[in-house]
Design a protein around this motif. Structure first.
Motif, PDB file in Angstrom:
ATOM      1  N   UNK A   1      -1.653  -6.951   3.566  1.00 14.53           N
ATOM      2  CA  UNK A   1      -0.332  -6.841   4.185  1.00 14.53           C
ATOM      3  C   UNK A   1       0.639  -7.746   3.444  1.00 14.53           C
ATOM      4  N   UNK A   2       1.896  -7.360   3.471  1.00  7.41           N
ATOM      5  CA  UNK A   2       2.941  -8.162   2.839  1.00  7.41           C
ATOM      6  C   UNK A   2       4.187  -8.066   3.705  1.00  7.41           C
ATOM      7  N   UNK A   3       4.632  -9.215   4.188  1.00  8.85           N
ATOM      8  CA  UNK A   3       5.834  -9.272   5.004  1.00  8.85           C
ATOM      9  C   UNK A   3       6.992  -9.767   4.145  1.00  8.85           C
TER      10      UNK A   3
ATOM     11  N   UNK B   1      12.063   4.821   1.378  1.00  5.48           N
ATOM     12  CA  UNK B   1      11.870   5.556   2.632  1.00  5.48           C
ATOM     13  C   UNK B   1      10.412   5.636   3.052  1.00  5.48           C
ATOM     14  N   UNK B   2       9.522   5.313   2.150  1.00  8.24           N
ATOM     15  CA  UNK B   2       8.098   5.410   2.451  1.00  8.24           C
ATOM     16  C   UNK B   2       7.455   6.646   1.850  1.00  8.24           C
ATOM     17  N   UNK B   3       8.246   7.494   1.271  1.00 10.61           N
ATOM     18  CA  UNK B   3       7.678   8.654   0.620  1.00 10.61           C
ATOM     19  C   UNK B   3       7.337   8.347  -0.821  1.00 10.61           C
ATOM     20  N   UNK B   4       6.834   9.343  -1.517  1.00 11.39           N
ATOM     21  CA  UNK B   4       6.567   9.257  -2.953  1.00 11.39           C
ATOM     22  C   UNK B   4       5.731   8.047  -3.346  1.00 11.39           C
TER      23      UNK B   4
ATOM     24  N   UNK C   1       6.009  -0.093   6.734  1.00 12.63           N
ATOM     25  CA  UNK C   1       6.591  -0.003   8.069  1.00 12.63           C
ATOM     26  C   UNK C   1       7.949  -0.687   7.997  1.00 12.63           C
ATOM     27  N   UNK C   2       8.985   0.097   7.862  1.00 13.00           N
ATOM     28  CA  UNK C   2      10.317  -0.484   7.666  1.00 13.00           C
ATOM     29  C   UNK C   2      10.812  -1.223   8.906  1.00 13.00           C
TER      30      UNK C   2
END
Length: 119
Positions: free
Chosen positions: A21-23, A54-57, A73-74
């Motif tokens: 994980x990275x915050x 956007x989380x795609x691609x 997770x934006x």
């Protein structure tokens, strides 16, 4: 200035799984393309996976395709790297990275988290 803090590394047997994980803080998370890089002893730092704002691609290095999954997770300003079927050659320090806002160059890196896969 974006700050990145990784967690989730550790020691695992070959064939096992880990989730990194990275915050992110200090910026607007959705402005940054995010990525995971890794550096093994004596080798250069290489890209492992990237994901768009956007989380795609998502994209992956050939060596991890089918085994690793990048997601973000934006709402939580967090990017993840799910690593399955780990191999000893995956042993490295893993770094979370972010591009400049709306840019392509990775200029922000976390402190890194060690992943060690035993055979």
């Amino acid at each position: 200035q974006v700050q990145l803090v990784e967690s989730g590394g550790g020691l695992v047997e070959a064939g096992g799984s880990l989730r990194l994980s990275c915050v992110a803080s200090g910026g607007t998370f959705t402005y940054n393309t995010m990525g995971w890089f890794r550096q093994a002893p004596g080798k250069e730092r290489d890209v492992v996976a990237t994901i768009s704002r956007s989380g795609g691609r998502p994209s992956y290095a050939d060596s991890v395709k089918g085994r690793f999954t990048i997601s973000r997770d934006n709402a939580r300003n967090t990017v993840y790297l799910q690593m399955n079927s780990l191999k000893p050659e995956d042993t490295a320090v893993y770094y979370c990275a972010a591009t400049r806002a709306f840019g392509n160059e990775y200029i922000y890196y976390g402190q890194g988290t060690q992943v060690t896969v035993s055979s």
